[in-house]
Structure formats: structure tokens, C-alpha cells
Motif scaffolding. Structure first.
Motif, short mmCIF file in Angstrom:
data_model
loop_
_atom_site.label_atom_id
_atom_site.label_comp_id
_atom_site.label_asym_id
_atom_site.label_seq_id
_atom_site.Cartn_x
_atom_site.Cartn_y
_atom_site.Cartn_z
N ILE A 9 19.59 5.11 -29.96
CA ILE A 9 19.99 4.45 -28.52
C ILE A 9 19.32 3.28 -28.18
CG2 ILE A 9 20.38 5.00 -26.30
CD1 ILE A 9 20.45 8.16 -26.78
N THR A 10 20.20 2.11 -28.04
CA THR A 10 19.44 1.14 -27.48
C THR A 10 19.26 1.10 -25.84
OG1 THR A 10 21.87 0.15 -27.27
CG2 THR A 10 20.27 -0.64 -29.10
N ASN A 11 18.26 0.47 -25.51
CA ASN A 11 17.75 0.35 -24.12
C ASN A 11 18.71 -0.38 -23.42
OD1 ASN A 11 16.66 0.62 -21.72
ND2 ASN A 11 14.57 0.03 -22.28
N ASP A 12 19.66 -0.10 -22.60
CA ASP A 12 20.46 -1.11 -22.01
C ASP A 12 19.89 -1.30 -20.54
OD1 ASP A 12 21.17 1.43 -21.09
OD2 ASP A 12 23.24 1.10 -21.39
#
Lengths: 462, 189
Positions: B166-169
Motif C-alpha cells: 500500500i502506498t502512503n497517501d
């Protein structure tokens, strides 16, 4: 959705994420909320959906939703940074319906924040709570505050102040007070709350006078438990004559005759669970023949527990008629050798017990039998008697030792008792039959065991 | 149906279920692949069950495939799902006599389920869970949820991100704000 490599911020469907978060406890939910926007949004929703909250130092890990660590310092709830923290914490848990507070020191303001911040709060358990600066607030203020909660259950609330305020608490359903120094029968009579359904207390705080007052005030009482002290015949007859709605009764009696017990107990038409303890030195003669001549069968009764009784097979003949609906019997410290003259004789003692078990096994709906504190020389043999002779009881035994899934509970129950060698051997055998511990074999365990014992018997016959 | 009836003709029921499972129906994934599946097994999906039943029991469709239009139902995911239902369709029904039903529900996954759900391809895992959710197969969703849950438990945010890709948004400020808001929970750590 299936972009296989490469990272993305929304890898999981929202619904699925919520389902996953349902299984995660509060501490973990907090620690993963900064993973991504989506995680943050759904951890917040998962937290808001929690309905049970547990704050306290009770070592029992009953509920996984425990946030104690974050809130407690030195056994006091939040006295280092009062209310602000609690406030910011509680606004997350908006759907909490049940709150457990245990082994804490708490003050009025904290309690106020709790009650006001949890609009859904219906049930409040207070266990081993003491109050910080009780002199600050009056009884009326406490009463007003606590009456906002629909249902309160108290186990050991140490402050006299609270004892005084509970009288006018309509929401108080259950009260357990033991070993409380300032408590006297007089105080008990003054403050016993009127809406109470369950009362558990030390019998020395409840005298004839208190019982009479309770009979008038506590019309809803359904469960009464008086421990540690003997209840007199006079008190017992007040209980049986006045508290018509009682479903659960747990008392210790001394010097009561079989006839008196039968006549009184038969007045409780709703009685479901009965636990009677008698004096060790003056064992009660459990003579079903006499009892049945003074009472009708107790059709409402579901479970019966007897401690320190004497009886013999001859006196138990009416037992099956007397207890038509009982599913659970528990007997402790049974003296069953009245008409066995040679009571130290291993064989005769066994024979008597055997007969007693036969009558017990005829109780039509019996499914669960617990025996406790039998003469040590009998213990080893009892297990055999069950299995050999009494089909229903054997069923019960197999349930307790090795049934399918509630296994862990039941095994624990067994392990808490002194373990004899034969039980251990039996359990070892089980593990040789069942090799793989999976859902299927667990569910079929009982059939497998029965099949196994059948095979063994067949081999024996050959 | 009343519990009693269930218990009495339990054996009969099993036979009927076994026979019905010999009837094969076809399921079509969103990518167009068509797969066969036993009827009883397929009915573990409430979605399929409702579709089949609304068509009437006599005319069980064995020629026309049932179309599962959700994008999560890929070929690979559907194959996985069929594998699961074909293994689990003859699970014994829940026994109501046990009071400790809750404990059972909280128990660990069975060995087979653990191996089944432990797939390396994460995209496939997520598709399987999402598809099972769409097809309303409660048991399988539970298996998936518990699996991911056990992976997440006790991990830090960064570890979870790495594991689930998961990318940290969040911007740094946003992350700080959340951290501050919940400072009390970290206070004792």
C-alpha cells in the motif's frame, strides 16, 4: 483492481476492509490507522462500531477491547491529564453499549465524562471500584449521575457513599457486596435498592429484619445468593414464602429437617437453579421419599447443586420423579454409606455409590453430572462405575472428557480437578485415535470414540 | 426450516445434497472464462443460490453459464473459489446444541483453509476475498479476513504498507495530526 505489481493506496475493497477490521482489537486498530487514507477512514469506522469496552486492571482478559494501558496511571483512571484525554478517547467509541470498569480509583468528574460521552451506554459493570475524593459530591449528585445508565451491575463497591446512593437507583439490577467493613444489617435494610434483580452477599448482613424489608421493597428479586453464613429456618421460610419470583437461590442451611426443606422449597414455583449447602458436621439427610410426601415434583427446576448431604440408595428412589426437568446435578461431599455397615470396606462403599448412581441416572433429562470431594479411596473407581453401568451418565462423562468443540472449556474443567491416572490414560488413547486436529475430526470426535469403544468391546467378546 | 427437522432427516439431506452436487452448473467470470461447479457447492454462494432458485428448481440451468459480472471475479479468483466450495460443501451443519458456538467461531482456521488461503500472489488473494464478498460466500470471506487479520496483527504502519503493498497517501502534516490526536494511546508505550 488486479493490477498485479506496483503499489496502490486502495488495494482492498472497502467492505472487505471493514470485515477484516472487525477481527482486529482496539490497540492494533490504533496502530495501523496511519497506513493510508483508506485505512484511517475504516479503522475509525471499526472503532466506532465496537460495542464493548473494558477499562480496568482486572487481570482476567475477558474482552479483547481493552484500552487500559493507554489510560491508566497508578491504579487511577486518568488523573494525570484529566478528562481531556478521556474525552478525546470516548468520542471515538460512540456505539459502546457495555462498559466494564474494574479495579480502579475513579472520581466523580471522570464518571460524569464517561456517562455523558457514551450516549448508547446501557450496561455498566462496576467491579472493585473505589472513589477518589468522595466528600466532593453528595449522594444526590451521584444518584442523578448513575441513574442515566439503564442497567448497572455492581461487584464490590467499597464506598459507603455509594451504598447510600444506590437505594434510589432504579437502574441497579445486580448487586454483589462482600466483606465490606462498614456494612451492617441495619445499613443493608436502609439502602437495599428496590429495582434489584440479583443480590449476592454475605449472609451475616442479611438478618430476619432485612429479609422482611426486602420482601416488601424488592418485588423483582430473581436471584438470591447468601454465602459464608448459615441461614436459619425462620429466614429460609421468609425467603420461600415472600420472594415468589425467585429463579436462582444459593444458600447455606443448618439444622433443617427434610420435611421443612420440602415444604418451603415447594413454594417457589419459578425456581430454576437451586444450590444448597449444608453443615459439614451435621449433614442433611436427602431423603426423597420423605420429601415427596410433602411436595409435588419441582417441575421448574433445571439445575440442582447439593453440598454435604447424606443419603442412601433406598432414600433416592423418588429422585427421578422429584426432578423431572433437571439437566444438571452437582453433588459435593456426599456421604452415601448410611446403610452400609462396613463403611471402610472398599467393595461395599463402591456398591452403595453404584446404587446411588443408578438412581441418579434415571433422572429423565440429566445431561451433566459433577461429583466433587468423594472419599479418596472411591475416586479412582467412580470413573469406572459410570462408564460400565450407566448409559446416560456415561454420555455425560464422554461429554466432559472429550466432546467436540467446547473441548477446551471442558478439558479445563477436568484439569482443575485432581486428575486420576485412568482419566489421563483415557485422554492419551484419544490422541492415538485422532491423529489430525482439524475441524472435521473435532466435530466427529465423539462418534469416533464411540466407534472405537465398540470395536474394543467386540474384540473382548471374541 | 426448524432445527428439529434438520436433525431428523439429516442423513437424507446429506444424500440429497450429494446427489445435487453431481449436477454441474457453469459459472462465468468477468474475464469470460467458464468453469463447472457442483450445484450444492455453488449454492454456498448466496448470490448463486438466489439466482438458481429464482429460476425454479426444475429448470436447473446446466447449459447456460451464470454470469458473475463483478470485476473481482477473475478467472484465477473464480477457480480458487470453486476449489474452496467444492471442498467445503459437505461441512456438517452448525450444531445448535453447543452453547459455546461463539468460541468455535473464533477458533483458528483449519489446516486446509490455511494452506488454501496462503497464496503468494497478493492481487489474487484480494480478488478472491472481494469476489467471495460479491458472491456472498460468508465462510470464505471469513477465512480471507482472518488470514489478513493475522498478518496485520502486531505490525507497525510501515510493515503493513510493505506487506500489503500500500502506498502512503498521507502528507506528513496529516500523519502528524493523527499521531497527535491519538497521543494518549502511545503515551505508555
Amino acid at each position: 483492481m488486479s493490477g498485479s505489481d506496483g503499489q496502490s493506496s486502495r488495494v482492498l475493497n472497502d467492505d472487505v476492509l471493514f470485515l477484516i477490521f472487525r477481527h482486529i482489537d482496539i490497540t492494533d486498530l490504533f496502530s495501523i490507522q496511519r497506513v493510508s487514507q483508506q485505512f484511517y477512514e475504516w479503522t475509525q469506522k471499526a472503532l466506532a462500531a465496537k460495542t464493548v469496552l473494558n477499562i480496568g486492571l482486572d487481570s482476567k482478559e475477558l474482552f479483547s477491547f481493552n484500552i487500559t494501558k493507554a489510560l491508566i496511571r497508578d491504579r487511577c483512571l486518568l488523573n494525570y491529564n484529566p478528562y481531556l484525554v478521556l474525552d478525546s478517547m470516548l468520542h471515538i467509541f460512540i456505539s459502546v453499549k457495555t462498559l466494564y470498569l474494574s479495579r480502579l480509583t475513579i472520581d466523580y468528574e471522570t464518571m460524569e465524562v464517561i456517562v455523558n460521552r457514551l450516549p448508547q451506554l446501557k450496561i455498566l459493570y462496576l467491579s472493585w471500584i473505589s472513589i477518589n475524593r468522595p466528600q466532593d459530591k453528595t449522594v444526590t449528585e451521584w444518584t442523578q449521575l448513575l441513574s442515566k445508565v439503564t442497567q448497572i451491575e455492581i461487584h464490590y463497591f467499597s464506598e459507603l457513599l455509594v451504598m447510600n446512593c444506590i437505594r434510589d437507583l432504579p437502574s441497579l439490577q445486580s448487586l454483589e457486596v462482600n466483606h465490606m467493613r462498614p456494612l451492617t444489617p441495619q445499613l443493608m435494610a436502609d439502602c437495599i435498592p428496590s429495582g434489584i434483580r440479583t443480590l449476592k452477599t454475605n449472609a451475616q448482613y442479611v438478618d430476619t429484619n432485612v429479609l422482611n424489608i426486602m420482601a416488601i421493597r424488592c418485588v423483582q428479586l430473581e436471584a438470591l445468593s447468601l454465602c459464608d453464613f448459615n441461614v436459619t429456618l425462620e429466614q429460609f421460610s421468609i425467603i420461600c414464602n415472600q420472594f415468589k419470583r425467585i429463579k436462582r437461590l444459593d444458600i447455606k442451611l443448618d439444622g433443617i429437617s427434610t420435611q421443612e426443606l420440602a415444604q418451603n422449597i415447594s413454594k417457589l414455583k419459578d425456581l430454576k437453579h437451586l444450590k444448597l449447602e449444608f453443615s459439614y458436621y451435621n449433614k442433611f439427610c436427602f431423603d426423597t421419599n420423605v420429601m415427596m410426601s410433602y411436595m409435588k415434583p419441582i417441575t421448574s427446576l433445571r439445575s440442582l447443586s447439593l453440598d454435604s448431604i447424606k443419603c442412601s440408595a433406598k432414600r433416592l428412589t423418588q429422585l427421578p420423579q422429584m426432578l423431572p426437568n433437571v439437566t444438571k446435578i452437582s453433588i459435593g461431599d456426599l456421604n452415601c454409606h448410611i446403610d452400609c455397615s462396613r463403611l471402610n470396606d472398599y467393595f461395599f462403599a463402591n456398591e452403595c455409590l453404584h446404587k446411588v448412581m443408578q438412581w441418579l441416572s434415571r433422572v429423565p433429562k440429566l445431561r451433566h453430572l459433577t461429583l466433587d470431594r468423594f472419599a479418596p479411596f472411591l475416586r479412582l473407581k467412580t470413573f469406572n462405575l459410570f462408564v460400565d453401568l450407566i448409559p446416560t451418565v456415561m454420555d455425560t462423562m464422554s461429554t466432559t472428557t472429550a466432546d467436540t468443540n467446547p473441548l477446551s472449556n471442558k478439558i479445563n474443567k477436568i484439569l482443575n480437578k485432581p486428575m486420576d491416572r485412568e482419566t489421563l490414560e483415557a485422554l492419551t488413547c484419544v490422541s492415538s485415535v485422532v491423529k489430525d486436529n482439524n475441524l472435521h475430526s473435532r466435530r466427529n470426535l465423539r462418534t469416533d470414540i464411540e466407534r472405537q469403544s465398540l470395536t474394543i468391546n467386540e474384540e473382548f467378546v471374541k | 426450516m426448524a432445527d428439529n427437522a434438520d436433525h431428523i432427516d439429516g442423513d437424507d439431506n446429506e444424500d440429497v445434497r450429494a446427489q445435487q452436487n453431481l449436477i454441474k452448473i457453469k459459472l462465468k467470470s468477468s474475464e469470460g472464462g467458464i468453469y463447472e461447479c457442483g450445484l450444492t457447492a455453488a449454492k454456498m454462494s448466496d448470490l448463486v443460490k438466489n439466482m438458481v432458485e429464482s429460476l425454479g428448481t426444475d429448470a436447473v440451468v446446466t447449459t447456460e453459464p451464470i454470469i458473475l459480472g463483478n470485476e473481482a471475479v477473475t478467472d484465477a479468483a473464480l477457480k480458487k473459489i470453486i476449489e474452496w466450495v467444492e471442498f467445503h460443501w459437505d461441512d456438517p451443519p452448525v450444531d445448535h446444541d453447543f452453547e459455546d458456538e461463539k468460541d468455535r467461531r473464533n477458533e483458528e482456521l483449519s489446516h486446509w483453509d490455511k494452506q488454501f488461503i496462503d497464496v503468494d500472489d497478493q492481487a489474487l488473494l484480494f480478488d478472491v476475498i472481494a469476489a467471495a464478498n460479491y458472491m456472498d460466500i460468508k465462510g470464505l470471506v471469513e477465512v480471507g479476513a482472518k488470514h489478513i487479520c493475522s498478518k496485520i496483527r502486531g505490525k507497525s504502519c510501515q510493515e503493513v504498507r510493505e506487506m500489503l503493498k500500500i502506498t502512503n497517501d498521507f502528507t506528513a502534516e496529516e500523519e502528524d495530526a493523527i499521531h497527535k490526536e491519538n497521543a494518549w494511546i502511545y503515551a505508555k508505550d
